[in-house]
Design an enzyme around this catalytic site. Structure first.
Site, PDB file in Angstrom:
ATOM      1  N   PHE A 171      31.677  18.536  35.184  1.00  9.41           N
ATOM      2  CA  PHE A 171      32.407  19.239  34.136  1.00  9.41           C
ATOM      3  C   PHE A 171      32.529  20.674  33.578  1.00  9.41           C
ATOM      4  N   ILE A 172      30.902  21.828  33.605  1.00  9.20           N
ATOM      5  CA  ILE A 172      31.346  23.243  33.951  1.00  9.20           C
ATOM      6  C   ILE A 172      31.899  23.649  35.092  1.00  9.20           C
TER       7      ILE A 172
ATOM      8  N   LEU B  15      29.685  15.308  44.892  1.00  4.94           N
ATOM      9  CA  LEU B  15      30.386  13.830  44.382  1.00  4.94           C
ATOM     10  C   LEU B  15      29.254  13.125  43.996  1.00  4.94           C
TER      11      LEU B  15
ATOM     12  N   SER C  71      22.365  16.852  35.467  1.00  2.00           N
ATOM     13  CA  SER C  71      22.734  17.664  34.211  1.00  2.00           C
ATOM     14  C   SER C  71      21.758  16.609  33.110  1.00  2.00           C
TER      15      SER C  71
ATOM     16  N   THR D 293      18.061  17.770  44.074  1.00  2.00           N
ATOM     17  CA  THR D 293      18.790  18.360  44.055  1.00  2.00           C
ATOM     18  C   THR D 293      18.714  20.167  42.960  1.00  2.00           C
TER      19      THR D 293
ATOM     20  N   THR E  44      19.855  26.937  31.590  1.00  2.21           N
ATOM     21  CA  THR E  44      19.889  26.248  30.879  1.00  2.21           C
ATOM     22  C   THR E  44      18.892  26.892  29.365  1.00  2.21           C
ATOM     23  N   ASP E  45      19.057  26.914  28.225  1.00  2.00           N
ATOM     24  CA  ASP E  45      18.393  27.235  27.674  1.00  2.00           C
ATOM     25  C   ASP E  45      17.266  26.345  26.844  1.00  2.00           C
ATOM     26  N   GLU E  46      17.618  24.861  27.743  1.00  2.55           N
ATOM     27  CA  GLU E  46      16.178  24.206  27.840  1.00  2.55           C
ATOM     28  C   GLU E  46      14.936  24.389  28.408  1.00  2.55           C
TER      29      GLU E  46
ATOM     30  N   TYR F  20      13.663  17.073  33.838  1.00  4.98           N
ATOM     31  CA  TYR F  20      15.174  18.047  33.917  1.00  4.98           C
ATOM     32  C   TYR F  20      15.323  19.586  33.718  1.00  4.98           C
ATOM     33  N   SER F  21      15.016  19.812  32.317  1.00  6.29           N
ATOM     34  CA  SER F  21      14.603  21.388  31.980  1.00  6.29           C
ATOM     35  C   SER F  21      13.305  21.599  32.396  1.00  6.29           C
TER      36      SER F  21
ATOM     37  N   LYS G  52      15.173  22.417  36.509  1.00  2.00           N
ATOM     38  CA  LYS G  52      15.935  23.391  35.958  1.00  2.00           C
ATOM     39  C   LYS G  52      15.252  25.160  36.012  1.00  2.00           C
TER      40      LYS G  52
HETATM   41  P1  NAD Z   1      27.798  17.860  35.001  1.00  2.00           P
HETATM   42  O1  NAD Z   1      26.004  16.799  35.683  1.00  2.00           O
HETATM   43  O2  NAD Z   1      29.402  17.478  34.535  1.00  2.00           O
HETATM   44  O3  NAD Z   1      27.882  18.084  37.308  1.00  2.00           O
HETATM   45  C1  NAD Z   1      27.494  17.941  38.343  1.00  2.00           C
HETATM   46  C2  NAD Z   1      28.402  18.217  39.274  1.00  2.00           C
HETATM   47  O4  NAD Z   1      26.890  18.676  40.115  1.00  2.00           O
HETATM   48  C3  NAD Z   1      28.844  17.076  40.009  1.00  2.00           C
HETATM   49  O5  NAD Z   1      30.223  17.556  40.117  1.00  2.00           O
HETATM   50  C4  NAD Z   1      27.885  16.472  41.021  1.00  2.00           C
HETATM   51  O6  NAD Z   1      28.656  15.548  41.653  1.00  2.00           O
HETATM   52  C5  NAD Z   1      27.229  18.161  41.587  1.00  2.00           C
HETATM   53  N1  NAD Z   1      25.602  17.561  42.431  1.00  2.00           N
HETATM   54  C6  NAD Z   1      24.857  17.106  41.957  1.00  2.00           C
HETATM   55  N2  NAD Z   1      23.454  17.008  42.945  1.00  2.00           N
HETATM   56  C7  NAD Z   1      24.865  17.924  43.570  1.00  2.00           C
HETATM   57  C8  NAD Z   1      23.685  17.076  45.546  1.00  2.00           C
HETATM   58  N3  NAD Z   1      22.735  17.795  45.062  1.00  2.00           N
HETATM   59  N4  NAD Z   1      24.847  18.855  46.419  1.00  2.00           N
HETATM   60  C9  NAD Z   1      26.305  19.520  45.883  1.00  2.00           C
HETATM   61  N5  NAD Z   1      26.676  18.697  44.467  1.00  2.00           N
HETATM   62  C10 NAD Z   1      25.382  18.416  43.279  1.00  2.00           C
HETATM   63  O7  NAD Z   1      26.604  18.977  35.409  1.00  2.00           O
HETATM   64  P2  NAD Z   1      27.447  20.434  33.962  1.00  2.00           P
HETATM   65  O8  NAD Z   1      27.197  19.538  32.605  1.00  2.00           O
HETATM   66  O9  NAD Z   1      28.556  20.823  34.343  1.00  2.00           O
HETATM   67  O10 NAD Z   1      26.247  21.397  34.310  1.00  2.00           O
HETATM   68  C11 NAD Z   1      26.376  21.987  35.597  1.00  2.00           C
HETATM   69  C12 NAD Z   1      24.852  23.229  35.155  1.00  2.00           C
HETATM   70  O11 NAD Z   1      25.090  23.750  34.177  1.00  2.00           O
HETATM   71  C13 NAD Z   1      24.400  22.658  35.276  1.00  2.00           C
HETATM   72  O12 NAD Z   1      23.684  23.185  36.119  1.00  2.00           O
HETATM   73  C14 NAD Z   1      23.324  22.794  34.392  1.00  2.00           C
HETATM   74  O13 NAD Z   1      22.152  22.198  34.312  1.00  2.00           O
HETATM   75  C15 NAD Z   1      24.379  23.859  33.804  1.00  2.00           C
HETATM   76  N6  NAD Z   1      24.224  23.990  32.597  1.00  2.00           N
HETATM   77  C16 NAD Z   1      25.067  22.763  31.469  1.00  2.00           C
HETATM   78  C17 NAD Z   1      25.001  22.498  30.191  1.00  2.00           C
HETATM   79  C18 NAD Z   1      25.858  21.615  29.529  1.00  2.00           C
HETATM   80  O14 NAD Z   1      25.825  21.704  28.359  1.00  2.00           O
HETATM   81  N7  NAD Z   1      26.279  20.637  30.106  1.00  2.00           N
HETATM   82  C19 NAD Z   1      24.512  23.611  29.550  1.00  2.00           C
HETATM   83  C20 NAD Z   1      24.173  25.108  30.143  1.00  2.00           C
HETATM   84  C21 NAD Z   1      24.160  25.081  31.384  1.00  2.00           C
HETATM   85  O1  DAU Z   2      21.102  23.010  26.107  1.00  2.00           O
HETATM   86  C1  DAU Z   2      22.193  22.908  27.261  1.00  2.00           C
HETATM   87  C2  DAU Z   2      22.057  21.396  27.341  1.00  2.00           C
HETATM   88  O2  DAU Z   2      22.612  20.441  26.982  1.00  2.00           O
HETATM   89  C3  DAU Z   2      22.007  21.912  29.273  1.00  2.00           C
HETATM   90  O3  DAU Z   2      21.467  22.528  30.353  1.00  2.00           O
HETATM   91  C4  DAU Z   2      22.067  20.319  29.683  1.00  2.00           C
HETATM   92  O4  DAU Z   2      22.969  19.326  31.056  1.00  2.00           O
HETATM   93  C5  DAU Z   2      22.961  18.419  28.779  1.00  2.00           C
HETATM   94  O5  DAU Z   2      23.229  17.939  28.965  1.00  2.00           O
HETATM   95  C6  DAU Z   2      22.823  19.543  27.449  1.00  2.00           C
HETATM   96  O6  DAU Z   2      22.009  18.807  27.014  1.00  2.00           O
HETATM   97  P1  DAU Z   2      20.919  17.853  25.622  1.00  2.00           P
HETATM   98  O7  DAU Z   2      20.199  16.399  25.760  1.00  2.00           O
HETATM   99  O8  DAU Z   2      21.037  18.693  24.448  1.00  2.00           O
HETATM  100  O9  DAU Z   2      23.002  17.003  25.915  1.00  2.00           O
HETATM  101  P2  DAU Z   2      23.414  15.360  25.024  1.00  2.00           P
HETATM  102  O10 DAU Z   2      24.950  15.480  24.951  1.00  2.00           O
HETATM  103  O11 DAU Z   2      22.648  14.690  25.704  1.00  2.00           O
HETATM  104  O12 DAU Z   2      22.481  14.947  23.604  1.00  2.00           O
HETATM  105  C7  DAU Z   2      23.226  16.321  22.721  1.00  2.00           C
HETATM  106  C8  DAU Z   2      22.370  15.836  21.531  1.00  2.00           C
HETATM  107  O13 DAU Z   2      22.273  14.475  21.134  1.00  2.00           O
HETATM  108  C9  DAU Z   2      20.275  15.584  21.708  1.00  2.00           C
HETATM  109  O14 DAU Z   2      19.207  15.893  20.734  1.00  2.00           O
HETATM  110  C10 DAU Z   2      20.584  14.080  21.358  1.00  2.00           C
HETATM  111  C11 DAU Z   2      21.510  13.382  20.867  1.00  2.00           C
HETATM  112  N1  DAU Z   2      22.049  12.730  21.402  1.00  2.00           N
HETATM  113  C12 DAU Z   2      22.508  12.029  22.771  1.00  2.00           C
HETATM  114  C13 DAU Z   2      23.474  11.222  22.968  1.00  2.00           C
HETATM  115  C14 DAU Z   2      23.798  11.228  24.808  1.00  2.00           C
HETATM  116  C15 DAU Z   2      22.518  11.351  20.286  1.00  2.00           C
HETATM  117  O15 DAU Z   2      22.176  11.022  19.374  1.00  2.00           O
HETATM  118  N2  DAU Z   2      22.776  10.047  20.798  1.00  2.00           N
HETATM  119  C16 DAU Z   2      23.729   9.975  22.387  1.00  2.00           C
HETATM  120  O16 DAU Z   2      24.135   9.220  22.647  1.00  2.00           O
END
Ligand code: NAD
Ligand code: DAU
Length: 336
Positions: A11-12, A35, A85, A100, A125-127, A150-151, A154
Site C-alpha cells: 500500500f504505502i 510479493l 503490517s 521480516t 509507526t506510531d504503534e 506487530y508493534s 517494529k
Molecule cells: P502492506 O502490508 O500493504 O505492504 C507491505 C509490503 O511489504 C508488501 O508489498 C509485501 O509483499 C512486502 N513484504 C513483506 N515481507 C517482505 C519481505 N520479507 N521482503 C520484501 N518485501 C516484503 O504494508 P503498508 O501498510 O504499506 O505498510 C508499509 C510500511 O509502513 C510498514 O513498514 C508499516 O509498518 C509502516 N506503516 C504503515 C502504516 C499504515 O497505516 N498502513 C502506518 C505507519 C507505518
Molecule cells: O497506526 C499505524 C498503524 O495503523 C500501522 O502501523 C499498521 O501497519 C496499520 O495496519 C494500522 O494499524 P491499526 O491496527 O490501527 O489499523 P486497522 O486498519 O487494522 O484498524 C484500525 C482500527 O479499526 C483499529 O482500532 C481496529 C479497528 N477495526 C479494524 C478492522 C480490520 C475494526 O473495528 N474492525 C475491523 O474489521
C-alpha cells in the site's frame, strides 16, 4: 541517485514508488518486494514501463540476494517499507513479523554498513508508543511501549536502526506515522474493508464499542513526509508524522456508509481485538518545524475521494478478495 524502496508493491510502498518517480524523474527507483499476500504488482501497472523504474522480487531477510541487488545498483538511499503490517495477523501468528520486520531490517542495515549510503529511512509507526488515554499526544520523546507482536517487531527494528547510527555512523532516520488511508490499501484494513463490505451489502465488523481512536493521514501526505525526511532528515533522528485527524472508528465507518449511500444497519459490533490499543494521536510539530512538512489533506475530503477510488476501481479489490490478483502477478513475474 539510485534509491531502493523495499515493500514497494504494498500500500504505502506503491504510493511512494509512484510519488518518487513523479517528483524525482532523474532518480532510479528500485523496488524490492517479496510479493507476500499484501504485495500486488497491479498497484504499479502504470509505472512498469518507465525507464527509471526496476522491480526485483526478493525477500529482505535473504542476505545473499539483497547483497547482489546492492552490488548491482550501489544505492544512495534506502527506504525500508517492507513489513508484515497487519496487527490482527500478528495476533494469529508472529513469526513472519519477527523475520521480516526485525531480521529483514537487520540485513538491510548490515548492507548499509558495507555499501556507503547517503540516507537509510526506516519507515515505522506510531504503534511503537503503545496506547494513549483520553488526552495527550505521542511525541518523539514518548517512551516506547509496544502492545502487539506487530508493534513490538517494529519497535525492535527502530532500535536496531538507531543503534546502527550510534555504533557505526549509518545515516539512519526513523519516521513514525499514524494510520494511513488512500488508494491501493489492502482490504483487510479498516477503511478499505468497510468500503468493500458495504459495497457488497455485507456486515461491517466494528471491534468492541467502536470508540477506539486513530489519527488518520492520507497516504500521499505520508509519502511527502518520507521524501522530505530522505532529503533533509537529520541522521540519528526520529520524526513523528500524523494527520491531525483523530476520529473514533465508529465515526469513520458511519462516514464511509454516508459517502456510499448505504444504511447504518450494516454495522455489526463484534468481539474486540485482543490487546486493542485505545487511542493514538501524533504530535508532528518536530517535522513541521525542522523540515517544513505538513499534512495537506482534510480527512473528510480525503476519505470521500478514497471511497470514490474504491468504487471506480472495484475490480482491483475484487481480484484481491477472489485471490485472482496472485495469479495476475505470478503470471506477470513469470513472463519477465
Ligand atoms: P502492506 O502490508 O500493504 O505492504 C507491505 C509490503 O511489504 C508488501 O508489498 C509485501 O509483499 C512486502 N513484504 C513483506 N515481507 C517482505 C519481505 N520479507 N521482503 C520484501 N518485501 C516484503 O504494508 P503498508 O501498510 O504499506 O505498510 C508499509 C510500511 O509502513 C510498514 O513498514 C508499516 O509498518 C509502516 N506503516 C504503515 C502504516 C499504515 O497505516 N498502513 C502506518 C505507519 C507505518
Ligand atoms: O497506526 C499505524 C498503524 O495503523 C500501522 O502501523 C499498521 O501497519 C496499520 O495496519 C494500522 O494499524 P491499526 O491496527 O490501527 O489499523 P486497522 O486498519 O487494522 O484498524 C484500525 C482500527 O479499526 C483499529 O482500532 C481496529 C479497528 N477495526 C479494524 C478492522 C480490520 C475494526 O473495528 N474492525 C475491523 O474489521
Amino acid at each position: 541517485m539510485n534509491i531502493l524502496i523495499t515493500g514497494g508493491a504494498g500500500f504505502i510502498g506503491s504510493n511512494l514508488v509512484r510519488w518518487m518517480l513523479q517528483k524525482h524523474p532523474d532518480n532510479l527507483i528500485v523496488n524490492v518486494d517479496k510479493l507476500t499476500y499484501a504485495g500486488n504488482l497491479e498497484n504499479l501497472e502504470d509505472c512498469e514501463q518507465l525507464p527509471n523504474y526496476r522491480f526485483v522480487r526478493g525477500d529482505i531477510a535473504d542476505g545473499g540476494l539483497i547483497k547482489s541487488v546492492f552490488q548491482e545498483y550501489r544505492f544512495d538511499v534506502v527506504i525500508n517499507c517492507a513489513a508484515e503490517s497487519h496487527v490482527d495477523r500478528s495476533i494469529v501468528g508472529s513469526s513472519e513479523f519477527a523475520r521480516t520486520n526485525i531480521v529483514g531490517t537487520n540485513v538491510l542495515l548490515e548492507l548499509a554498513k558495507e555499501f556507503s549510503l547517503k540516507k537509510f529511512v526506516q519507515v515505522s509507526t506510531d504503534e511503537v508508543y503503545g496506547s494513549l488515554g483520553a488526552t495527550g499526544k505521542f511525541t518523539e520523546n514518548t517512551p516506547i511501549h509496544p502492545n502487539s507482536p506487530y508493534s513490538a517487531s517494529k519497535a525492535a527494528a527502530d532500535f536496531l536502526a538507531l543503534s546502527y547510527h550510534h555504533t557505526f555512523g549509518i545515516p539512519v532516520v526513523v519516521t513514525r506515522c499514524s494510520n494511513n488511508y488512500g488508494p491501493f490499501q489492502f482490504p483487510e484494513k479498516l477503511i478499505p474493508l468497510m468500503i468493500a463490505n458495504a459495497m457488497q451489502d455485507k456486515k461491517l465488523p466494528v471491534y468492541g464499542d467502536g470508540l477506539n481512536v486513530r489519527d488518520w493521514i492520507h497516504v500521499e501526505d505520508h509519502c511527502e513526509a518520507i521524501d522530505t525526511v530522505a532529503q533533509r532528515g537529520k541522521e540519528g533522528e526520529l520524526y513523528n508524522v500524523g494527520g491531525n485527524s483523530e476520529r473514533a472508528n465508529i465515526d469513520v465507518v458511519k462516514l464511509v456508509l454516508r459517502y456510499l449511500g448505504k444504511p447504518e444497519s450494516l454495522i455489526s459490533f463484534v468481539r474486540d481485538r485482543l490487546g486493542h490499543d485505545r487511542r493514538y494521536a501524533i504530535d508532528s510539530s518536530k517535522i513541521q518545524r525542522d523540515l517544513g512538512w505538513k499534512p495537506r489533506r482534510v480527512f473528510e475530503h480525503g476519505l470521500e475521494e478514497t471511497v470514490k477510488w474504491y468504487v471506480s476501481n472495484s475490480g482491483w479489490w475484487k481480484r484481491i478478495i477472489s485471490g485472482e490478483y496472485q495469479e495476475y502477478y505470478k503470471k506477470m513475474y513469470e513472463e519477465r
